[in-house]
Enzyme design. Sequence first.
Site, PDB file in Angstrom:
ATOM      1  N   ASP A 283      -9.145  -6.511  -5.240  1.00  0.00           N
ATOM      2  CA  ASP A 283      -8.439  -5.331  -4.718  1.00  0.00           C
ATOM      3  C   ASP A 283      -9.137  -4.047  -5.158  1.00  0.00           C
ATOM      4  OD1 ASP A 283      -6.370  -3.645  -3.734  1.00  0.00           O
ATOM      5  OD2 ASP A 283      -4.883  -5.173  -4.225  1.00  0.00           O
TER       6      ASP A 283
ATOM      7  N   SER B 236       0.827  -1.202   0.000  1.00  0.00           N
ATOM      8  CA  SER B 236       0.000   0.000   0.000  1.00  0.00           C
ATOM      9  C   SER B 236       0.871   1.265   0.000  1.00  0.00           C
ATOM     10  CB  SER B 236      -0.964  -0.031   1.191  1.00  0.00           C
ATOM     11  OG  SER B 236      -1.996   0.910   1.048  1.00  0.00           O
TER      12      SER B 236
ATOM     13  N   HIS C  76      -7.274  -5.944  -0.795  1.00  0.00           N
ATOM     14  CA  HIS C  76      -6.136  -5.039  -0.645  1.00  0.00           C
ATOM     15  C   HIS C  76      -5.063  -5.634   0.269  1.00  0.00           C
ATOM     16  CE1 HIS C  76      -3.811  -1.425  -0.451  1.00  0.00           C
ATOM     17  NE2 HIS C  76      -4.108  -1.181   0.819  1.00  0.00           N
TER      18      HIS C  76
END
Length: 475
Positions: free
Chosen positions: A369, A201, A433
């Site tokens: 995602d 991320s 994610h």
Amino acid sequence: MAAKPDAAPEQPQSTNPMALRGPLFPLGYKEGFTQWWACVAPAIAESTVLSFLPFHPAPHALNPPLPAGRDPRVLTSSHVQLSKKDHYLNELKIEHQTPAAAASTETTPASAAPQTLVILHGYGAGLGFFYKNYAALTTRPNWTLYSLDLLGMGNSSRPPFKIHAKTHDAKITEAEDFFIDALEEWRVKRGIERFTLMGHSLGGYLSAAYALKYPGRLNKLILASPAGIPEDPWTVQSSPLPDELPADQAPPPPSASAPPPPTAKPRRQIPGWFKYLWDQNLSPFALIRWSGPFGPLLTSGWTSRRFSLLPAHESEALHNYAYSLFRQRGSGEYALAYILAAGAFARHPMVRRIGPVGVPTVLMYGEHDWMDVAGGYAAAEVIRSQGLRRDEEGWQGGREWRGENLVGGVDTVEDGEVGGGEAKVLVVKRAGHHLYLDNWEEFNEMIEKEMVDVEVREEVRRRKREGEGETKVEA
């Protein structure tokens, strides 16, 4: 007899106090107040999560030789002091107590050169979130794994964060440098020449920024659901940078499970009120801190969903760990609004910058995602077509890395030749994610293959430097 069906609700007596409660904030007021009052120390909360590893706690460095059957891996946690006063990085290190030269596996020869993997977490997170990955990624005896808390996050020091730059681009650079300069100083202190860097991320975005600012330090770059890769026409051009402190990261709108095509329409425009709050740099963790005894309850709204598929004792430990991080003094969290615009798109998108990254780059996404996998494919093509390999001694991968459309749809680079950059996109099935946690088995398998690839490339690099002749090794 009618009372029989009412006996089922005994399940909530599980060791997880958040189990099977209300839909929004599952933690009860009583449990929330108890957690707030107990105020578990962040280091203890982290250690509790890491205790799920088979080789934790770490034995003392002066322990006698290992008994038969004992796990040879040693885990140590420490604070690495940086040059500035009260600046340090929280570090987890896992290495094999027996020398790599004395051990080997089917895929790792005893002569394999030492390698290093460094892992960086995402926004507001910490190194404990990777507890499902550490065991699998430390089976190769020649590898040492380091996992770091970013400066100003996790259990690293939390110095005051303030931007002094005045121009748009300078503010972005200063915010990035807050993190990546600390990483470079840590590398120097640890005496690591080259390493494989994996970031998730925001950590993925910062890993790419590190590779661009400090060329030659990496032998591979792995970006796991990285933030800030694609362009966003709604936010990147129009949203101004904040003038002062604070930062916010509200949950972005979910995307479809299937990767959108490169020509897909942009996501729904971000509401004006959301942009305003974002640009005021309002931190969600400030709300946790301000809420006092309601902080654990608010935290449970996220942790109960994020960790819902884990065993109850693990989910509870991760909730306590997350709350221990969220309630700490604000610092690195206030960089977010300088780096990303509302909706989690970068103010200076990596797809514009990543071409000359100079190392083999892996972009990983979950099948479900909300990060834009189409941006990953676009970045891979930029690296393949525009990139230049800085490490010309290294082994060049095949079409998996170079693609098929380098020049007018024709692959003009033969295997073994140097030309263009190397990049590929991997998708982890049944994952979102947090792909490293949602489907850790498949994620770990993919990373292990990349580690083998590093070994092959580094061996060819060594042979070429030493003039031993062979210029190509099959992986």
